[in-house]
Design a protein around this motif. Structure first.
Motif, PDB file in Angstrom:
ATOM      1  N   TRP A 191       0.834  -1.198   0.000  1.00 52.75           N
ATOM      2  CA  TRP A 191       0.000   0.000   0.000  1.00 52.75           C
ATOM      3  C   TRP A 191       0.873   1.254   0.000  1.00 52.75           C
ATOM      4  CZ3 TRP A 191      -4.834  -0.050  -1.425  1.00 52.75           C
ATOM      5  CH2 TRP A 191      -5.580  -1.220  -1.282  1.00 52.75           C
ATOM      6  N   TRP A 192       1.967   1.230   0.743  1.00 49.46           N
ATOM      7  CA  TRP A 192       2.879   2.377   0.753  1.00 49.46           C
ATOM      8  C   TRP A 192       3.388   2.648  -0.666  1.00 49.46           C
ATOM      9  CZ3 TRP A 192       4.264   6.191   3.922  1.00 49.46           C
ATOM     10  CH2 TRP A 192       5.378   6.954   3.570  1.00 49.46           C
ATOM     11  N   SER A 193       3.834   1.596  -1.331  1.00 54.61           N
ATOM     12  CA  SER A 193       4.352   1.759  -2.693  1.00 54.61           C
ATOM     13  C   SER A 193       3.272   2.260  -3.641  1.00 54.61           C
ATOM     14  CB  SER A 193       4.921   0.436  -3.208  1.00 54.61           C
ATOM     15  OG  SER A 193       6.042   0.061  -2.452  1.00 54.61           O
ATOM     16  N   ALA A 194       2.057   1.758  -3.480  1.00 55.77           N
ATOM     17  CA  ALA A 194       0.954   2.183  -4.347  1.00 55.77           C
ATOM     18  C   ALA A 194       0.628   3.662  -4.139  1.00 55.77           C
ATOM     19  CB  ALA A 194      -0.281   1.328  -4.078  1.00 55.77           C
ATOM     20  N   LEU A 195       0.723   4.123  -2.906  1.00 57.58           N
ATOM     21  CA  LEU A 195       0.374   5.511  -2.598  1.00 57.58           C
ATOM     22  C   LEU A 195       1.494   6.490  -2.923  1.00 57.58           C
ATOM     23  CD1 LEU A 195      -1.363   4.993   0.852  1.00 57.58           C
ATOM     24  CD2 LEU A 195      -2.468   5.475  -1.334  1.00 57.58           C
TER      25      LEU A 195
END
Length: 138
Positions: free
Chosen positions: A98-102
């Motif tokens: 999720w961090w990478s996606a955001l």
């Protein structure tokens, strides 16, 4: 970020975070969009997660709400810093996805300590709890 959506492990992590999926559902019921009606009709975790997974790739409103909820609740709005600045020692890979996606940042994997040894003439040392949590001895 791929438009097909998060991998199963990222959804698994998301679904185990009650605050996240409940907040996403609540926000989606409060917006003036076709999605609001669908989210009023579901309440349980399996229902909400199944609907979020189905809508994520095809509905930009749902995707935006999910992203805002993860950013605000899971990362306390701190997506303007590097992942390492958050101080997470051993984050689950769903959280890092999720961090990478955001943010677009690929967090570096946590450093792996050298395995403990008892010395050349001694048997291996007993593993400490933090070493077991980091994957040694398994």
């Amino acid at each position: 970020m791929a438009r097909s959506g998060p991998p199963a492990y990222a959804w698994d992590w998301f679904s185990r975070q009650r605050l996240l999926w409940r907040e996403a559902r609540t926000r989606l019921t409060e917006i003036a969009a076709p999605a609001a009606t669908r989210y009023h009709a579901v309440e349980t975790r399996p229902e909400v997660i199944a609907l979020l997974r189905a809508d994520y790739g095809r509905d930009p409103v749902v995707r935006d709400v999910v992203h805002r909820v993860v950013a605000e609740v899971a990362f306390l709005g701190r997506t303007d810093v590097r992942f390492s600045d958050l101080g997470l020692r051993n984050p689950p890979r769903g959280l890092t996805w999720w961090w990478s996606a955001l943010t677009g940042e690929e967090p570096a994997p946590p450093p792996q300590p050298a395995p403990p040894t008892g010395g050349p003439d001694l048997p291996p040392a007993q593993l400490r709890l933090d070493e077991v949590q980091q994957g040694w001895g398994g």
